[in-house]
Design a protein around this motif. Structure first.
Motif, PDB file in Angstrom:
ATOM      1  N   TYR A 118       0.828  -1.206   0.000  1.00  0.00           N
ATOM      2  CA  TYR A 118       0.000   0.000   0.000  1.00  0.00           C
ATOM      3  C   TYR A 118       0.863   1.257   0.000  1.00  0.00           C
ATOM      4  CZ  TYR A 118      -3.806   3.075   1.557  1.00  0.00           C
ATOM      5  OH  TYR A 118      -4.728   4.063   1.664  1.00  0.00           O
ATOM      6  N   GLU A 119       1.938   1.243   0.769  1.00  0.00           N
ATOM      7  CA  GLU A 119       2.810   2.412   0.857  1.00  0.00           C
ATOM      8  C   GLU A 119       3.715   2.565  -0.368  1.00  0.00           C
ATOM      9  OE1 GLU A 119       2.851   4.836   3.117  1.00  0.00           O
ATOM     10  OE2 GLU A 119       1.136   3.887   4.117  1.00  0.00           O
ATOM     11  N   TYR A 123      -1.038   6.358  -4.245  1.00  0.00           N
ATOM     12  CA  TYR A 123      -2.179   6.342  -3.335  1.00  0.00           C
ATOM     13  C   TYR A 123      -3.493   6.429  -4.108  1.00  0.00           C
ATOM     14  CZ  TYR A 123      -5.426   7.665   0.276  1.00  0.00           C
ATOM     15  OH  TYR A 123      -6.495   7.692   1.106  1.00  0.00           O
TER      16      TYR A 123
END
Length: 158
Positions: A118-119, A123
């Motif tokens: 996710y990081e 985003y």
């Protein structure tokens, strides 16, 4: 000659808190499986899509979600069928405790892997869906692990 009583329907299945928690784990596990299948963080697309692009996604689906779902479903089926009482010499409650600890560890690794993916990707708010569902599933397994630790010195079946 048999070693124990025959398998029977466990009518007291819903009286035990851990069994109700197992049903929630199964439901959350299916939700997590479908959200990780449909909407996994992907560096090539900023929207959810039913595609396999990364090995992390396949690893999440097979190793973490699929395996834990299979174990949870097997424990529920064994408990409903009365296998815990029929095969009391093998002490299935100790096996259940170890399997719950294993599943908690696997979902912790799954959660860390998902946060890293996710990081590392651009985003998009849609990628929060698998993160939330994995968090809820991990929370259910952590609660089950804590309940297993608390009843360590008491007979687990009663």
């Amino acid at each position: 000659m048999t070693d124990g009583p025959p398998l029977m329907f466990n009518r007291a299945f819903f009286e035990r808190k851990q069994n109700l928690l197992k049903i929630f784990q199964l439901i959350f596990g299916f939700i997590t499986l479908f959200t990780n299948y449909w909407c996994y963080p992907n560096q090539h697309f900023l929207y959810c899509g039913e595609r396999y692009f990364t090995s992390s996604q396949v690893f999440q689906l097979v190793v973490f979600n699929g395996f834990c779902l299979f174990l949870t479903f097997s424990m529920i089926l064994a408990n409903v069928a009365g296998a815990y009482d029929a095969f009391y010499k093998t002490n299935p409650y100790v096996l259940e405790r170890y399997l719950v600890f294993l599943q908690t560890f696997l979902y912790t690794v799954s959660y860390i892997t998902l946060i890293v993916d996710y990081e590392n990707n651009p985003y998009a708010k849609a990628f929060s869906i698998p993160l939330i569902s994995t968090t809820l599933t991990l929370l259910a397994y952590v609660i089950d692990s804590v309940m297993q630790c608390r009843c360590k010195n008491t007979p687990l079946g009663h």
